[in-house]
Design an enzyme around this catalytic site. Structure first.
Site, PDB file in Angstrom:
ATOM      1  N   ASP A  13       0.824  -1.224   0.000  1.00  0.00           N
ATOM      2  CA  ASP A  13       0.000   0.000   0.000  1.00  0.00           C
ATOM      3  C   ASP A  13       0.853   1.267   0.000  1.00  0.00           C
ATOM      4  OD1 ASP A  13      -2.426  -1.605   0.379  1.00  0.00           O
ATOM      5  OD2 ASP A  13      -1.753  -1.835   2.446  1.00  0.00           O
ATOM      6  N   GLY A  17       0.884   1.999  -7.407  1.00  0.00           N
ATOM      7  CA  GLY A  17       0.033   2.198  -8.576  1.00  0.00           C
ATOM      8  C   GLY A  17       0.335   3.482  -9.308  1.00  0.00           C
ATOM      9  N   HIS A  41      -4.026  -1.741  -6.803  1.00  0.00           N
ATOM     10  CA  HIS A  41      -3.435  -0.464  -7.197  1.00  0.00           C
ATOM     11  C   HIS A  41      -4.570   0.502  -7.511  1.00  0.00           C
ATOM     12  CE1 HIS A  41       0.444  -2.121  -7.141  1.00  0.00           C
ATOM     13  NE2 HIS A  41       0.592  -2.454  -8.407  1.00  0.00           N
ATOM     14  N   THR A 298      -7.266  -0.871  -0.793  1.00  0.00           N
ATOM     15  CA  THR A 298      -7.906  -0.803  -2.109  1.00  0.00           C
ATOM     16  C   THR A 298      -8.809  -2.001  -2.346  1.00  0.00           C
ATOM     17  OG1 THR A 298      -6.013   0.401  -3.000  1.00  0.00           O
ATOM     18  CG2 THR A 298      -7.458  -0.662  -4.593  1.00  0.00           C
ATOM     19  N   ARG A 302     -10.285  -2.382   4.381  1.00  0.00           N
ATOM     20  CA  ARG A 302      -9.933  -2.366   5.802  1.00  0.00           C
ATOM     21  C   ARG A 302      -9.093  -1.131   6.137  1.00  0.00           C
ATOM     22  NH1 ARG A 302      -7.349  -8.236   6.983  1.00  0.00           N
ATOM     23  NH2 ARG A 302      -6.317  -7.780   5.002  1.00  0.00           N
ATOM     24  N   ARG A 304      -6.114   0.973   7.522  1.00  0.00           N
ATOM     25  CA  ARG A 304      -4.709   0.635   7.720  1.00  0.00           C
ATOM     26  C   ARG A 304      -4.204   1.183   9.053  1.00  0.00           C
ATOM     27  NH1 ARG A 304      -3.835   2.869   1.759  1.00  0.00           N
ATOM     28  NH2 ARG A 304      -4.568   1.053   0.589  1.00  0.00           N
ATOM     29  N   LEU A 331       4.289  12.509   0.948  1.00  0.00           N
ATOM     30  CA  LEU A 331       4.965  13.500   1.790  1.00  0.00           C
ATOM     31  C   LEU A 331       3.976  14.539   2.302  1.00  0.00           C
ATOM     32  CD1 LEU A 331       7.807  14.526   2.780  1.00  0.00           C
ATOM     33  CD2 LEU A 331       7.737  16.064   0.799  1.00  0.00           C
TER      34      LEU A 331
END
Length: 429
Positions: A13, A17, A41, A298, A302, A304, A331
């Site tokens: 994750d 992608g 992705h 994705t 769920r 994270r 960032l």
């Protein structure tokens, strides 16, 4: 001409992608080499969101896209994904998409066994997606898997199903779960065969031809180094090798053809499911990072788990994964924090260590050693030039480079593919 392999440097994750899509515009071929439809992705192109699980990211741009032999394929999930992406206006034909004829299939019985095992495990569950990935890989190494090429031969299918069910029905009985009917499984496979077989091909030959014409190949990994079945937080891992060494094995090319290895990691750390997570945050900061970063899986949806950047873990991923350079993503999620923390080492049993231990006990008991870094108030979202970054953000990036012993080659400042800062072109190596 250089090839590039893109791999995750954390627990998946990480934003692969977007990076793969950004690179795929300049690649001639995009190859998936491991995993299944347990990873996803998300691509955002011209404001349109595409969610892919099995399909290589290149299909969205009409590039030759290959699903390699290292991938385990749920044929029904793949067809559903193809139809969903087609409905968004993307043309997917056998000229665009090719599937390794020797790739192994995920069957309904694999998901059935996966879920039965998780239920029987109780509090000791691994936290799988329940999609049958692990059991499918077990059948592959156990030499009883049904492969894509087997769909063309009914007699072979019957024989292989009989072999499979002798194994799986015994396991299911032991777990108190319903057994699988062979005739029903055969009917399902015969029905799906003509829809999958047009995409089947000898993909290693295509990749060899590409090599001789000096076209650019992008190898697209799934999950991340710390989910690698050998090098990750075992047993809380996926069932395949996620590091770049598998790019050749999982697609049918030699290791020398893999080229530049671009590791993807967030400017912080996330994890989905069970397993150790030394820098996990349980406070409002962790909650804030999750909300700002839209940290939901994705594929599974769920939430994270979120935490500070773990330089020990990423440095280990750099070493075992042969990572040449890093793409640092999200960032902008850290904008506005007065101070940030980076894990620079661990304490275990009163000693300082500089690696992630292999044992379950060690992984569960390590305590992070933090270095505090000044944050920044200026927004970095959408920044496309290094000179427009706050000085403290640059300092944060430079410290990460020092600690992980790898340069940042690419910086991502939003989900949009153009909101990136290229420091070093992986294809130019």
């Amino acid at each position: 001409m250089a090839n590039v392999a893109v791999v995750g440097a954390q627990w998946g994750d990480e934003g692969k992608g977007k990076v793969v899509d950004w690179l795929s515009e300049r690649a001639d071929v995009v190859v998936r080499f491991q995993g299944g439809h347990n990873a996803g992705h998300t691509l955002v192109i011209n404001g349109v969101t595409y969610k892919l699980s099995l399909l290589p990211s290149g299909v969205v741009r009409g590039k030759l896209s290959i699903i390699g032999n290292g991938v385990v394929i749920d044929p029904w999930a793949l067809l559903a994904e193809i139809e969903r992406i087609r409905a968004q206006g993307v043309e997917i034909t056998p000229e665009v998409l090719k599937i390794a004829e020797n790739a192994c299939l995920i069957l309904p019985l694999h998901a059935h066994l996966d879920k039965a095992r998780e239920e029987a495990s109780g509090t000791a569950k691994i936290g799988t997606t329940g999609r049958g990935i692990g059991p499918a890989y077990e059948d592959r190494v156990g030499r009883r898997a049904i492969r894509v090429c087997d769909l063309a031969d009914e007699a072979v299918l019957k024989a292989k199903i009989a072999t499979l069910l002798r194994h799986h029905n015994a396991l299911l009985r032991g777990l108190g779960a319903a057994e699988v009917d062979g005739a029903e499984l055969l009917a399902k496979l015969l029905d799906v065969a003509p829809k999958i077989l047009p995409f089947a091909d000898v993909v290693w030959q295509h990749l060899d031809e590409v090599r001789h014409t000096r076209k650019r190949v992008l190898f697209e990994g799934a999950q991340g180094a710390m989910l690698d079945v050998d090098h990750g937080t075992y047993p809380y891992v996926t069932s395949s090798n996620t590091v770049s060494g598998n790019a050749g094995t999982g697609s049918g090319v030699g290791p020398g053809q893999v080229g530049y290895v671009l590791g993807i990691c967030k400017a912080y750390t996330t994890r989905v499911g069970e397993g150790p997570f030394p820098t996990e945050l349980f406070d409002e900061i962790g909650k804030s990072i999750g909300e700002r970063g839209h940290e939901f899986g994705t594929v599974t949806g769920r939430p994270r788990r979120c935490g500070w950047f773990d330089a020990v873990m990423v440095r280990q991923a750099v070493k075992v994964g042969g990572i040449t350079g890093i793409a640092l993503t999200k960032l902008d999620v850290l904008d506005g924090f007065k101070e940030l923390k980076i894990c620079t080492g661990y304490k275990l049993d009163g000693k300082v260590i500089n690696h992630f231990p292999a044992s379950m006990t060690g992984q569960a008991n390590v305590e992070p050693i933090y270095e505090v870094i000044e944050g920044w108030s200026q927004s970095t979202r959408g920044v496309r030039s290094w000179k427009d970054l706050p000085a403290t953000a640059i300092k944060y990036i430079r410290r990460i480079e020092e600690l992980i012993e790898a340069p940042v080659a690419l910086l991502s400042t939003s989900p949009e593919r153009e909101d990136s800062i290229l420091v070093h072109d992986p294809f130019a190596t």
